[in-house]
Scaffold this motif. Sequence first.
Motif, PDB file in Angstrom:
ATOM      1  N   ALA A 131       0.832  -1.201   0.000  1.00  0.00           N
ATOM      2  CA  ALA A 131       0.000   0.000   0.000  1.00  0.00           C
ATOM      3  C   ALA A 131       0.870   1.255   0.000  1.00  0.00           C
ATOM      4  O   ALA A 131       1.895   1.313   0.675  1.00  0.00           O
ATOM      5  N   SER A 132       0.459   2.237  -0.769  1.00  0.00           N
ATOM      6  CA  SER A 132       1.148   3.527  -0.778  1.00  0.00           C
ATOM      7  C   SER A 132       0.115   4.640  -0.915  1.00  0.00           C
ATOM      8  O   SER A 132      -0.992   4.418  -1.414  1.00  0.00           O
ATOM      9  N   GLY A 133       0.485   5.829  -0.439  1.00  0.00           N
ATOM     10  CA  GLY A 133      -0.415   6.967  -0.552  1.00  0.00           C
ATOM     11  C   GLY A 133      -1.620   6.907   0.357  1.00  0.00           C
ATOM     12  O   GLY A 133      -2.558   7.688   0.194  1.00  0.00           O
ATOM     13  N   THR A 134      -1.616   5.993   1.320  1.00  0.00           N
ATOM     14  CA  THR A 134      -2.778   5.856   2.203  1.00  0.00           C
ATOM     15  C   THR A 134      -2.770   6.952   3.256  1.00  0.00           C
ATOM     16  O   THR A 134      -1.715   7.315   3.771  1.00  0.00           O
ATOM     17  N   PRO A 135      -3.937   7.487   3.569  1.00  0.00           N
ATOM     18  CA  PRO A 135      -4.021   8.497   4.617  1.00  0.00           C
ATOM     19  C   PRO A 135      -3.701   7.882   5.972  1.00  0.00           C
ATOM     20  O   PRO A 135      -3.758   6.664   6.136  1.00  0.00           O
ATOM     21  N   PRO A 136      -3.372   8.717   6.944  1.00  0.00           N
ATOM     22  CA  PRO A 136      -3.022   8.170   8.259  1.00  0.00           C
ATOM     23  C   PRO A 136      -4.226   7.565   8.964  1.00  0.00           C
ATOM     24  O   PRO A 136      -5.356   7.683   8.495  1.00  0.00           O
ATOM     25  N   SER A 137      -3.933   6.923  10.086  1.00  0.00           N
ATOM     26  CA  SER A 137      -4.979   6.293  10.885  1.00  0.00           C
ATOM     27  C   SER A 137      -6.027   7.338  11.268  1.00  0.00           C
ATOM     28  O   SER A 137      -5.713   8.520  11.394  1.00  0.00           O
ATOM     29  N   PRO A 138      -7.262   6.913  11.520  1.00  0.00           N
ATOM     30  CA  PRO A 138      -7.712   5.524  11.476  1.00  0.00           C
ATOM     31  C   PRO A 138      -8.155   5.083  10.079  1.00  0.00           C
ATOM     32  O   PRO A 138      -8.554   5.899   9.260  1.00  0.00           O
ATOM     33  N   TYR A 139      -8.064   3.779   9.838  1.00  0.00           N
ATOM     34  CA  TYR A 139      -8.436   3.253   8.533  1.00  0.00           C
ATOM     35  C   TYR A 139      -8.809   1.780   8.652  1.00  0.00           C
ATOM     36  O   TYR A 139      -8.635   1.151   9.686  1.00  0.00           O
ATOM     37  N   LEU A 140      -9.308   1.253   7.552  1.00  0.00           N
ATOM     38  CA  LEU A 140      -9.606  -0.168   7.413  1.00  0.00           C
ATOM     39  C   LEU A 140      -8.917  -0.663   6.156  1.00  0.00           C
ATOM     40  O   LEU A 140      -8.882   0.048   5.138  1.00  0.00           O
ATOM     41  N   ILE A 141      -8.398  -1.880   6.206  1.00  0.00           N
ATOM     42  CA  ILE A 141      -7.783  -2.481   5.029  1.00  0.00           C
ATOM     43  C   ILE A 141      -8.051  -3.974   5.076  1.00  0.00           C
ATOM     44  O   ILE A 141      -8.113  -4.557   6.164  1.00  0.00           O
ATOM     45  N   GLY A 142      -8.240  -4.587   3.921  1.00  0.00           N
ATOM     46  CA  GLY A 142      -8.562  -5.998   3.971  1.00  0.00           C
ATOM     47  C   GLY A 142      -8.584  -6.670   2.621  1.00  0.00           C
ATOM     48  O   GLY A 142      -8.139  -6.112   1.608  1.00  0.00           O
ATOM     49  N   TRP A 143      -9.129  -7.884   2.616  1.00  0.00           N
ATOM     50  CA  TRP A 143      -9.154  -8.738   1.438  1.00  0.00           C
ATOM     51  C   TRP A 143     -10.589  -9.110   1.081  1.00  0.00           C
ATOM     52  O   TRP A 143     -11.387  -9.461   1.963  1.00  0.00           O
ATOM     53  N   PHE A 144     -10.847  -9.074  -0.208  1.00  0.00           N
ATOM     54  CA  PHE A 144     -12.111  -9.527  -0.770  1.00  0.00           C
ATOM     55  C   PHE A 144     -11.797 -10.489  -1.911  1.00  0.00           C
ATOM     56  O   PHE A 144     -10.675 -10.508  -2.416  1.00  0.00           O
ATOM     57  N   ARG A 145     -12.769 -11.285  -2.312  1.00  0.00           N
ATOM     58  CA  ARG A 145     -12.543 -12.192  -3.422  1.00  0.00           C
ATOM     59  C   ARG A 145     -13.769 -12.270  -4.317  1.00  0.00           C
ATOM     60  O   ARG A 145     -14.894 -12.047  -3.860  1.00  0.00           O
ATOM     61  N   LEU A 146     -13.493 -12.590  -5.581  1.00  0.00           N
ATOM     62  CA  LEU A 146     -14.553 -12.694  -6.576  1.00  0.00           C
ATOM     63  C   LEU A 146     -14.338 -13.972  -7.368  1.00  0.00           C
ATOM     64  O   LEU A 146     -13.315 -14.124  -8.047  1.00  0.00           O
ATOM     65  N   ALA A 147     -15.298 -14.876  -7.252  1.00  0.00           N
ATOM     66  CA  ALA A 147     -15.234 -16.138  -7.980  1.00  0.00           C
ATOM     67  C   ALA A 147     -16.227 -16.085  -9.131  1.00  0.00           C
ATOM     68  O   ALA A 147     -17.239 -15.379  -9.050  1.00  0.00           O
ATOM     69  N   PRO A 148     -15.962 -16.842 -10.205  1.00  0.00           N
ATOM     70  CA  PRO A 148     -16.888 -16.839 -11.348  1.00  0.00           C
ATOM     71  C   PRO A 148     -18.305 -17.194 -10.922  1.00  0.00           C
ATOM     72  O   PRO A 148     -18.514 -18.168 -10.188  1.00  0.00           O
ATOM     73  N   GLY A 149     -19.258 -16.396 -11.366  1.00  0.00           N
ATOM     74  CA  GLY A 149     -20.652 -16.673 -11.072  1.00  0.00           C
ATOM     75  C   GLY A 149     -21.100 -16.288  -9.674  1.00  0.00           C
ATOM     76  O   GLY A 149     -22.248 -16.546  -9.297  1.00  0.00           O
ATOM     77  N   LYS A 150     -20.205 -15.686  -8.909  1.00  0.00           N
ATOM     78  CA  LYS A 150     -20.541 -15.302  -7.540  1.00  0.00           C
ATOM     79  C   LYS A 150     -20.346 -13.810  -7.346  1.00  0.00           C
ATOM     80  O   LYS A 150     -19.671 -13.142  -8.125  1.00  0.00           O
ATOM     81  N   GLU A 151     -20.920 -13.289  -6.277  1.00  0.00           N
ATOM     82  CA  GLU A 151     -20.713 -11.885  -5.930  1.00  0.00           C
ATOM     83  C   GLU A 151     -19.410 -11.733  -5.156  1.00  0.00           C
ATOM     84  O   GLU A 151     -18.929 -12.674  -4.519  1.00  0.00           O
ATOM     85  N   ARG A 152     -18.853 -10.511  -5.219  1.00  0.00           N
ATOM     86  CA  ARG A 152     -17.651 -10.244  -4.453  1.00  0.00           C
ATOM     87  C   ARG A 152     -17.962 -10.395  -2.962  1.00  0.00           C
ATOM     88  O   ARG A 152     -18.980  -9.892  -2.478  1.00  0.00           O
ATOM     89  N   GLU A 153     -17.087 -11.072  -2.249  1.00  0.00           N
ATOM     90  CA  GLU A 153     -17.336 -11.294  -0.833  1.00  0.00           C
ATOM     91  C   GLU A 153     -16.125 -10.907   0.004  1.00  0.00           C
ATOM     92  O   GLU A 153     -14.976 -11.019  -0.446  1.00  0.00           O
ATOM     93  N   GLY A 154     -16.395 -10.455   1.208  1.00  0.00           N
ATOM     94  CA  GLY A 154     -15.325 -10.112   2.124  1.00  0.00           C
ATOM     95  C   GLY A 154     -14.664 -11.357   2.674  1.00  0.00           C
ATOM     96  O   GLY A 154     -15.346 -12.333   2.988  1.00  0.00           O
ATOM     97  N   VAL A 155     -13.358 -11.321   2.783  1.00  0.00           N
ATOM     98  CA  VAL A 155     -12.585 -12.441   3.326  1.00  0.00           C
ATOM     99  C   VAL A 155     -12.103 -12.091   4.739  1.00  0.00           C
ATOM    100  O   VAL A 155     -12.334 -12.825   5.688  1.00  0.00           O
ATOM    101  N   ALA A 156     -11.416 -10.970   4.850  1.00  0.00           N
ATOM    102  CA  ALA A 156     -10.891 -10.554   6.158  1.00  0.00           C
ATOM    103  C   ALA A 156     -10.513  -9.092   6.088  1.00  0.00           C
ATOM    104  O   ALA A 156     -10.026  -8.623   5.060  1.00  0.00           O
TER     105      ALA A 156
END
Length: 128
Positions: free
Chosen positions: A24-49
């Motif tokens: 990550a670069s250029g991110t504003p200072p705290s507080p913030y949220l950062i995480g992982w999402f995934r997108l599988a064929p035929g499915k909606e994007r879902e949060g992982v962590a």
Amino acid sequence: QVHLVESGGGSVKAGGSLRLSCAASGTPPSPYLIGWFRLAPGKEREGVAIIGSDGSTSDADSVKGRFTCYQDNAKNTLYLQMNSLEFDDTAMYYCAFSPWRWAALREILKVPANFDYWGQGTQVTVTS
């Protein structure tokens, strides 16, 4: 300008492990949220962590006990350690960033639209 670059994806056999990275670069200072999402064929994007700048975390039920999201603040890098990979884990994995939001992380994780900035993604394919 926030810039997120994922790496570490690939093809792995079921039961194996991978570690994804998000620089990550250029991110504003705290507080913030950062995480992982995934997108599988035929499915909606879902949060992982996701992880907050205060160290709080939330994981999807489907990955609890198998995936660990953590960050190295000195390197401005977010990681996703994925163990015991299953066929259903096959997807494009995206890193996402958002300024802090005042809501339960578990609820924020359910709505990808909560996140303002996204990386280009890295593909994870689980094979037999």
